[in-house]
Scaffold this motif. Structure first.
Motif, PDB file in Angstrom:
ATOM      1  N   GLY A 147      59.618  37.119  50.259  1.00  0.00           N
ATOM      2  CA  GLY A 147      58.974  38.420  50.409  1.00  0.00           C
ATOM      3  C   GLY A 147      58.942  39.168  49.091  1.00  0.00           C
ATOM      4  O   GLY A 147      59.166  38.586  48.035  1.00  0.00           O
ATOM      5  N   ARG A 148      58.623  40.445  49.217  1.00  0.00           N
ATOM      6  CA  ARG A 148      58.421  41.255  48.015  1.00  0.00           C
ATOM      7  C   ARG A 148      59.357  42.453  48.066  1.00  0.00           C
ATOM      8  O   ARG A 148      59.561  43.048  49.127  1.00  0.00           O
ATOM      9  CB  ARG A 148      56.972  41.711  47.957  1.00  0.00           C
ATOM     10  CG  ARG A 148      56.589  42.372  46.652  1.00  0.00           C
ATOM     11  CD  ARG A 148      55.123  42.742  46.640  1.00  0.00           C
ATOM     12  NE  ARG A 148      54.229  41.594  46.498  1.00  0.00           N
ATOM     13  CZ  ARG A 148      52.936  41.720  46.228  1.00  0.00           C
ATOM     14  NH1 ARG A 148      52.396  42.901  46.105  1.00  0.00           N
ATOM     15  NH2 ARG A 148      52.187  40.633  46.127  1.00  0.00           N
ATOM     16  N   LEU A 149      59.872  42.815  46.919  1.00  0.00           N
ATOM     17  CA  LEU A 149      60.782  43.962  46.852  1.00  0.00           C
ATOM     18  C   LEU A 149      60.433  44.790  45.625  1.00  0.00           C
ATOM     19  O   LEU A 149      60.456  44.289  44.503  1.00  0.00           O
ATOM     20  CB  LEU A 149      62.240  43.490  46.749  1.00  0.00           C
ATOM     21  CG  LEU A 149      63.269  44.598  46.564  1.00  0.00           C
ATOM     22  CD1 LEU A 149      63.323  45.477  47.802  1.00  0.00           C
ATOM     23  CD2 LEU A 149      64.644  43.996  46.284  1.00  0.00           C
ATOM     24  N   ARG A 150      60.108  46.063  45.883  1.00  0.00           N
ATOM     25  CA  ARG A 150      59.804  46.945  44.758  1.00  0.00           C
ATOM     26  C   ARG A 150      61.089  47.681  44.375  1.00  0.00           C
ATOM     27  O   ARG A 150      61.712  48.340  45.200  1.00  0.00           O
ATOM     28  CB  ARG A 150      58.748  47.953  45.166  1.00  0.00           C
ATOM     29  CG  ARG A 150      58.362  48.877  44.040  1.00  0.00           C
ATOM     30  CD  ARG A 150      57.384  49.932  44.510  1.00  0.00           C
ATOM     31  NE  ARG A 150      57.254  50.963  43.505  1.00  0.00           N
ATOM     32  CZ  ARG A 150      56.560  50.837  42.404  1.00  0.00           C
ATOM     33  NH1 ARG A 150      55.890  49.738  42.188  1.00  0.00           N
ATOM     34  NH2 ARG A 150      56.520  51.801  41.509  1.00  0.00           N
ATOM     35  N   ILE A 151      61.442  47.548  43.137  1.00  0.00           N
ATOM     36  CA  ILE A 151      62.746  48.067  42.745  1.00  0.00           C
ATOM     37  C   ILE A 151      62.749  48.404  41.258  1.00  0.00           C
ATOM     38  O   ILE A 151      61.975  47.845  40.481  1.00  0.00           O
ATOM     39  CB  ILE A 151      63.853  47.011  43.073  1.00  0.00           C
ATOM     40  CG1 ILE A 151      65.229  47.642  43.027  1.00  0.00           C
ATOM     41  CG2 ILE A 151      63.773  45.835  42.134  1.00  0.00           C
ATOM     42  CD1 ILE A 151      65.545  48.423  44.271  1.00  0.00           C
ATOM     43  N   ASP A 152      63.595  49.330  40.902  1.00  0.00           N
ATOM     44  CA  ASP A 152      63.852  49.594  39.491  1.00  0.00           C
ATOM     45  C   ASP A 152      64.972  48.647  39.064  1.00  0.00           C
ATOM     46  O   ASP A 152      66.104  48.764  39.538  1.00  0.00           O
ATOM     47  CB  ASP A 152      64.292  51.046  39.317  1.00  0.00           C
ATOM     48  CG  ASP A 152      64.547  51.378  37.853  1.00  0.00           C
ATOM     49  OD1 ASP A 152      64.490  50.458  37.010  1.00  0.00           O
ATOM     50  OD2 ASP A 152      64.802  52.559  37.554  1.00  0.00           O
ATOM     51  N   PRO A 153      64.697  47.668  38.196  1.00  0.00           N
ATOM     52  CA  PRO A 153      65.711  46.657  37.856  1.00  0.00           C
ATOM     53  C   PRO A 153      66.995  47.296  37.337  1.00  0.00           C
ATOM     54  O   PRO A 153      68.086  46.785  37.591  1.00  0.00           O
ATOM     55  CB  PRO A 153      65.045  45.818  36.761  1.00  0.00           C
ATOM     56  CG  PRO A 153      63.597  46.074  36.885  1.00  0.00           C
ATOM     57  CD  PRO A 153      63.450  47.453  37.435  1.00  0.00           C
ATOM     58  N   ARG A 154      66.838  48.404  36.650  1.00  0.00           N
ATOM     59  CA  ARG A 154      68.035  49.015  36.071  1.00  0.00           C
ATOM     60  C   ARG A 154      68.971  49.525  37.153  1.00  0.00           C
ATOM     61  O   ARG A 154      70.171  49.601  36.965  1.00  0.00           O
ATOM     62  CB  ARG A 154      67.620  50.163  35.155  1.00  0.00           C
ATOM     63  CG  ARG A 154      66.845  49.684  33.933  1.00  0.00           C
ATOM     64  CD  ARG A 154      66.216  50.822  33.183  1.00  0.00           C
ATOM     65  NE  ARG A 154      65.235  51.529  34.002  1.00  0.00           N
ATOM     66  CZ  ARG A 154      64.465  52.481  33.560  1.00  0.00           C
ATOM     67  NH1 ARG A 154      64.543  52.868  32.307  1.00  0.00           N
ATOM     68  NH2 ARG A 154      63.593  53.089  34.349  1.00  0.00           N
ATOM     69  N   SER A 155      68.377  49.900  38.277  1.00  0.00           N
ATOM     70  CA  SER A 155      69.201  50.497  39.319  1.00  0.00           C
ATOM     71  C   SER A 155      70.096  49.473  40.014  1.00  0.00           C
ATOM     72  O   SER A 155      71.114  49.839  40.580  1.00  0.00           O
ATOM     73  CB  SER A 155      68.313  51.193  40.339  1.00  0.00           C
ATOM     74  OG  SER A 155      67.534  50.246  41.021  1.00  0.00           O
ATOM     75  N   ILE A 156      69.710  48.211  39.966  1.00  0.00           N
ATOM     76  CA  ILE A 156      70.538  47.209  40.670  1.00  0.00           C
ATOM     77  C   ILE A 156      71.028  46.109  39.727  1.00  0.00           C
ATOM     78  O   ILE A 156      71.508  45.071  40.177  1.00  0.00           O
ATOM     79  CB  ILE A 156      69.759  46.556  41.838  1.00  0.00           C
ATOM     80  CG1 ILE A 156      68.485  45.878  41.321  1.00  0.00           C
ATOM     81  CG2 ILE A 156      69.411  47.563  42.905  1.00  0.00           C
ATOM     82  CD1 ILE A 156      67.916  44.910  42.327  1.00  0.00           C
ATOM     83  N   ARG A 157      70.885  46.342  38.437  1.00  0.00           N
ATOM     84  CA  ARG A 157      71.258  45.285  37.492  1.00  0.00           C
ATOM     85  C   ARG A 157      72.734  44.915  37.636  1.00  0.00           C
ATOM     86  O   ARG A 157      73.089  43.744  37.667  1.00  0.00           O
ATOM     87  CB  ARG A 157      70.963  45.740  36.061  1.00  0.00           C
ATOM     88  CG  ARG A 157      71.325  44.683  35.012  1.00  0.00           C
ATOM     89  CD  ARG A 157      70.983  45.141  33.619  1.00  0.00           C
ATOM     90  NE  ARG A 157      69.554  45.282  33.486  1.00  0.00           N
ATOM     91  CZ  ARG A 157      68.963  46.213  32.743  1.00  0.00           C
ATOM     92  NH1 ARG A 157      69.702  47.064  32.073  1.00  0.00           N
ATOM     93  NH2 ARG A 157      67.657  46.287  32.666  1.00  0.00           N
ATOM     94  N   GLN A 158      73.546  45.939  37.756  1.00  0.00           N
ATOM     95  CA  GLN A 158      74.980  45.677  37.863  1.00  0.00           C
ATOM     96  C   GLN A 158      75.277  44.819  39.091  1.00  0.00           C
ATOM     97  O   GLN A 158      75.964  43.786  39.001  1.00  0.00           O
ATOM     98  CB  GLN A 158      75.714  47.007  37.955  1.00  0.00           C
ATOM     99  CG  GLN A 158      77.218  46.848  38.063  1.00  0.00           C
ATOM    100  CD  GLN A 158      77.918  48.193  38.208  1.00  0.00           C
ATOM    101  OE1 GLN A 158      77.273  49.234  38.225  1.00  0.00           O
ATOM    102  NE2 GLN A 158      79.230  48.152  38.318  1.00  0.00           N
ATOM    103  N   ALA A 159      74.721  45.236  40.214  1.00  0.00           N
ATOM    104  CA  ALA A 159      74.989  44.503  41.462  1.00  0.00           C
ATOM    105  C   ALA A 159      74.399  43.097  41.396  1.00  0.00           C
ATOM    106  O   ALA A 159      74.998  42.125  41.890  1.00  0.00           O
ATOM    107  CB  ALA A 159      74.402  45.267  42.639  1.00  0.00           C
ATOM    108  N   TYR A 160      73.239  42.961  40.763  1.00  0.00           N
ATOM    109  CA  TYR A 160      72.584  41.662  40.646  1.00  0.00           C
ATOM    110  C   TYR A 160      73.449  40.691  39.841  1.00  0.00           C
ATOM    111  O   TYR A 160      73.690  39.548  40.249  1.00  0.00           O
ATOM    112  CB  TYR A 160      71.214  41.830  39.989  1.00  0.00           C
ATOM    113  CG  TYR A 160      70.538  40.529  39.629  1.00  0.00           C
ATOM    114  CD1 TYR A 160      69.704  39.887  40.541  1.00  0.00           C
ATOM    115  CD2 TYR A 160      70.728  39.941  38.381  1.00  0.00           C
ATOM    116  CE1 TYR A 160      69.098  38.684  40.215  1.00  0.00           C
ATOM    117  CE2 TYR A 160      70.134  38.762  38.048  1.00  0.00           C
ATOM    118  CZ  TYR A 160      69.303  38.125  38.961  1.00  0.00           C
ATOM    119  OH  TYR A 160      68.712  36.937  38.640  1.00  0.00           O
TER     120      TYR A 160
END
Lengths: 751, 330
Positions: B265-278
């Motif tokens: 699927g598709r997920l619209r996200i600000d990469p910076r906002s979840i970089r740590q968790a990723y």
């Protein structure tokens, strides 16, 4: 609570959509990024989901709130001072300033009454708070809503007030209250408190105690009237109330005298007084007379005896200046009185038409060859009456009734239609156009016709206020003719001799009026009371008719033929025709050429604008939709037609009645002003006097302040900071956002 | 590190095995040869020295035993009949499992960057050097080395099921078959690791060394189950986890919609906002894979598409030797 600028508040609220729209627009444009490790992305997102949502919502709320707060701050919300909880906000002040002719009265200490009003207005404006709105109505008739609806910019109103100057029309308190009442009912602030501050000296000319004010403010409980106190002493004032040219001889084309009527008000009537009066002339073209720098046409002294309020000064005009011999057109005579404390009404003008000769078109079949008197027809009698001597400056032009056209009619000032039954419809239309441009038409029935069907075309072409019979009435015995009581000036020069001249005139046959549907003047009547000769205006344009616009139409009920009347054989015939035509054309052509400032009139046809040439910028006045005009300034105005060509001049005179400077009793004035609040309104509670010194406190004590300016500013700044922090937090930009765990993970990966 | 050799040799080997070098080599076959030559030339002492019949143990003689295997020296010293038992050491069976799931198509390094001037696309037109490119190059090199040593090599390219494969063989044409099988593309399907292992094991009757080359973007529990089955069947295994640099660092900065290769699927996200968790999730997953592999006694090697192939191949060689030694001790 209310706001100073509701539009800005609405715009601020509407602008909330901007951050949302920007978000949606940015959302649409991105192309997706293909990413293999989606499972970790989804896992990370699931972990952070609530936090991210919270961040986004907080950021959106902060941004929307910021926009709304900026809108509210710009709109400047207001709360009435001292009543923060539930009080009504800023009130409206209707500033009614008297700039009528009477406001030009000079005080002994210098300055005019209007200067005092301006000062009082300035104090009132200074006492207003930022929440108050102010409207400005000037009293010079017709009263004008200069700033209406009320404005929230008192500085702009102050500038307008400072630029006011006395005009030449009388005060129009009626219309002023109507304007205020109408606005108070219709404005967005309806229901809120309002003050009507009337700044005037309330002299006799401004206040007509005999006619109550319209109850324009009735039902508006929160509207109170605050008026400046009426002046206690009347300034002395002498004024010219009328100027009338007098023709010495019926044959004269120039007036020989001017009759100047002078009135005094306010002064000690018990004293005898004399003042110098001069008359100057100003002609549009031809005559070399004019201006104050020229030698006056007449110079004299008017004397008012002890106890007398009015005096008439007949002044003989200098014919040498007036008769250069070739001019025709309009002559403006200006009478000037020696100055006093109110100079505006010390001069008066009158427009006098000048003609070298009168060109009369005789509409009848021309006959050639010498005829005996027994063969004379009506047209022959008329021709002889018009030109009994060669020296008479009347030129008769024979016109064929069957082929009347514009070029023919353009040559003549007057038409006498002796054989109307031969005139075609087109011919009647041409005649109507002649009348519309100020010409004169005299119609009498044809001698020989049995059935007078032409009357239909005649009535239709001129929209006459009367209907004529279609069959003539033959009297068994000749009927005498009597002069009627009339205000028309058509016969004014022979008025004194009329009874003598009319006595022998009898009527054997007449085509009388069948019905009367409107206004007309009866010049002569038959013994039994039926009108015999009437004067009327061409109808159709109501305003024109009401104001005396348009040329004159005269109707003589009997053909000037011995079979109908013995008039052709009587001495009355010559002066009747000549004077009727001359004065008639003067009256007809003088349509709205001399008017009084403040009174509505209809200018000559085709005039769309009037221009008053004065020092500085020319002043323009435009005709209203109905064609009517009102001038507030005295002077010689020049008409401008649709093509921009300048034509006739109109003399506007100061409103002498409005300049009456007698004082008015304060109690009576208060009761009169209270009438604006409705019948039975208590004068004491509904009308308050404005103390000259405490005006600002009187108005300003309930003024409103905006207590939110500083808190809103601080709020906006705080929100800006919050938004910046939130945006930074939500963006996760920069190394300072990276937690220890992330750095460790990154370093491990890098290693 | 392949060897204790000189710096120059090492440098040469690095040059040969660097993806930039590989990318310049048009065919996979040539690529693999170059890799192996590079590795071999970097060896100070070749570990590939052949195998022979070696003594395993003694056992007591039983009537009917073949007398040819009696140890006469023992009989001479102790007067007891013992048979000498020899263990015939066959060559290693290498089973290559290459992941061709959708996620292996990912790659952020361009061919132009990998290949240098003049080469901007792969022979089949792709512009990115993908994880699959890296995986196939690694597998080809391993199979080349094994075949040269007389090992038998089999290949399974899999996603949610077997995509293509080559039967286990040490024959002369096996190299060609493997190269042909590797010349394929990732499919837009997720990885079914357990199924791939089962399918591969079904064809095996003896123990083998499994070299599993994948990004292992699947459930760690499934991997654990699959490895447990391998261990249960006494197979050995090496896990090569191929990852792209961008997957590890997640260094994107702009808000954008992200879309998976395998229908996530598709997920619209600000990469910076979840970089740590990723990064935490990625690291945790990777560490769990490694821990699972080592828990079963298998080798694990992280392979970065931006790095050269020396470490994984050296790891392969070391692991192969260790396997042989273990078997010898038995």
């Amino acid at each position: 609570m209310s706001v100073l600028h509701p539009g800005l508040l609405a715009a601020g609220i509407a602008a909330v959509a901007i951050p949302i729209v920007i978000h949606l627009l940015l959302r649409r444009r991105r192309k997706p990024i293909k990413w293999a490790a989606m499972r970790f992305l989804l896992e990370a997102y699931q972990k952070q989901r609530r936090k991210l949502k919270l961040q986004q919502w907080l950021l959106l709320i902060a941004r929307c709130l910021l926009v709304v707060l900026v809108g509210i701050a710009l709109a400047r919300p207001l709360v009435q001072s001292g009543v923060l909880a539930g009080g009504s906000a800023g009130r409206t002040v209707y500033l009614v300033i008297d700039n009528s002719i009477a406001s030009g009265v000079r005080a002994a200490a210098g300055g005019t009454a209007l200067d005092r009003h301006k000062q009082a207005a300035s104090e009132v404006l200074s006492g207003l708070g930022p929440g108050d709105r102010v409207a400005l109505v000037t009293l010079a008739g017709p009263a004008a809503g200069v700033v209406l609806p009320a404005s929230a910019d008192p500085a702009a109103v102050r500038r307008i007030v400072e630029g006011l100057e006395p005009l030449d029309s009388g005060a129009d308190l009626r219309r002023a209250f109507e304007l205020v009442g109408s606005d108070a009912r219709s404005s967005a602030d309806a229901g809120k408190s309002a003050s009507v501050v009337v700044l005037s000296d309330f002299l006799e000319g401004a206040v007509d105690l005999s006619a109550p004010l319209p109850a324009a403010l009735a039902g508006l409980d929160d509207v109170r009237v605050i008026a400046s106190s009426p002046v206690a002493s009347a300034p002395e004032n002498m004024q010219i109330v009328s100027v009338e040219p007098i023709w010495d001889d019926p044959g004269d084309l120039r007036p020989g005298q001017v009759s100047v009527r002078v009135r005094r008000v306010g002064a000690a009537v018990s004293e005898a007084v004399s003042r110098r009066v001069r008359v100057f002339g100003h002609a549009e073209r031809g005559l070399g007379v004019g201006g104050a720098h020229q030698k006056p046409l007449a110079d004299g002294v008017v004397r008012l005896a002890r106890g007398a309020q009015e005096a008439l000064a007949p002044l003989v005009l200098d014919r040498e200046q007036l008769d250069p011999g070739q001019a025709s057109g309009q002559l403006v005579l200006t009478a000037e009185l020696e100055g006093d404390d109110l100079p505006a009404d010390d001069e008066r003008r009158v427009v006098v038409p000048l003609r070298d000769s009168l060109r009369v078109g005789l509409v009848a079949q021309r006959r050639f060859g010498a005829q005996r008197m027994t063969d004379f027809r009506a047209s022959d009698w008329i021709r002889i009456a018009l030109t009994p001597l060669l020296s008479v400056p009347i030129e008769v032009v024979d016109l064929n009734p069957a082929v009347l056209d514009a070029p023919q009619l353009a040559q003549v000032d007057v038409l006498i239609v002796a054989e109307p039954h031969l005139v075609q419809d087109a011919g009647w239309g041409q005649m109507r156009r002649l009348v519309d441009r100020g010409g004169l038409v005299l119609v009498c029935p044809p001698t020989d016709a049995n059935i007078h069907l032409w009357t239909d075309s005649f009535e239709r072409a001129f929209d006459l206020p009367v209907r004529l019979a279609r069959e003539a009435t033959t009297f068994a015995a000749p009927v005498r003719v009597v002069p009627a009581e009339t205000t028309s000036g058509v016969l004014r020069l022979i008025k004194g001799e009329l009874p003598e001249l009319v006595r022998p005139v009898t009527v054997s046959k007449a085509l009388p009026l069948e019905s009367e549907e409107g206004v007309f003047e009866t010049l002569f009547a038959m013994e039994q009371g039926q009108p015999w000769m009437i004067s009327m205006r061409a109808g159709h344009i109501e305003e024109q008719q009401a104001s005396g616009g348009g040329g004159l139409v005269l109707y003589l009920a009997s053909s000037p033929d011995p079979a109908w009347t013995n008039l052709p054989l009587m001495p009355l015939m010559v002066p009747l025709l000549q004077e009727t035509l001359r004065q008639g054309i003067a009256e007809s052509g003088s349509r709205a050429t001399t008017v009084v400032a403040g009174e509505a009139f209809v200018p000559a046809l085709g005039v769309r604008e009037l221009v008053l040439e004065r020092e500085g910028e020319p002043i323009h006045a435009s005709a209203s939709v109905g064609g009517g005009m009102t001038l507030r300034r005295a002077g010689v105005w020049r008409g401008v037609d649709e093509q921009g060509l300048r034509g006739v001049e109109i003399a506007s005179n100061p409103d002498a009645d409005g300049a009456r400077t007698g004082v008015v009793d304060a109690g009576a004035l208060r009761a009169w002003l209270a009438g604006a609040s409705g019948v039975g309104a208590d004068p004491v509670t509904s009308v308050q006097w404005l103390d000259g010194e405490g005006s600002s406190e009187g108005i300003g004590q309930r003024a409103t302040r905006s207590p939110f300016d500083l808190p809103l500013l601080l709020g906006v700044l705080a929100l800006v900071l919050v938004e910046m922090v939130l945006a930074r937090w939500a963006s996760h930009a920069g190394p300072w956002r990276m937690g220890r765990g992330v750095r460790d993970a990154s370093e491990r990966q890098a290693a | 590190m392949p060897a204790r050799g000189g710096e120059a040799t090492h440098a040469d080997a690095t040059l040969y095995l660097h993806p930039q070098t590989l990318a310049r080599l048009g065919t996979l076959e040539l690529r693999a040869k170059m890799i192996v030559e590079g590795v071999m030339s970097g060896m100070h002492r070749s570990p590939y020295h052949g195998f022979s019949i070696e003594f395993a143990q003694h056992r007591a003689y039983a009537p009917g035993d073949d007398l040819r295997h009696l140890d006469w020296k023992v009989y001479g010293r102790s007067d007891k009949l013992y048979l000498k038992q020899y263990e015939q050491e066959t060559n290693l069976d290498l089973m290559l499992l290459v992941d061709a799931s959708g996620s292996m198509a990912f790659g952020t390094r361009s061919f132009a960057s990998a290949a240098g001037t003049g080469v901007t696309t792969s022979p089949d037109g792709r512009v990115q050097w993908s994880k699959f490119d890296h995986a196939t190059a690694t597998a080809a090199a391993m199979s080349y080395m094994a075949l040269r040593q007389g090992d038998r090599v089999g290949l399974n390219v899999f996603a949610d099921k077997l995509v293509v494969g080559a039967e286990r063989s040490g024959a002369q044409g096996q190299w060609r078959r493997i190269i042909d099988a590797l010349s394929t593309h990732p499919v837009n399907q997720p990885t079914d690791f357990l199924r791939a292992i089962d399918q591969a094991m079904a064809k095996l009757t003896n123990r083998a060394l499994f070299a599993i080359i994948s990004d292992f973007y699947t459930d760690p529990a499934a991997i654990r189950t699959a490895l447990a089955r391998l261990r249960h069947r006494r197979h050995d295994a090496m896990l090569f986890q191929v990852v792209d640099e961008a997957e590890m660092t997640f260094g994107l900065d702009e808000v954008a919609p992200f879309e998976g290769f395998e229908g996530e699927g598709r997920l619209r996200i600000d990469p910076r906002s979840i970089r740590q968790a990723y990064i935490e999730a990625f690291t945790h997953h990777r560490e769990e894979i490694e821990k699972t592999a080592r828990g079963f006694g298998f080798d694990y090697q992280l392979v970065r598409t931006h790095d050269w192939l020396g470490p994984p191949l050296a790891s392969f060689i070391a692991s192969r030797n260790a396997v042989l030694k273990r078997r010898k001790r038995r």
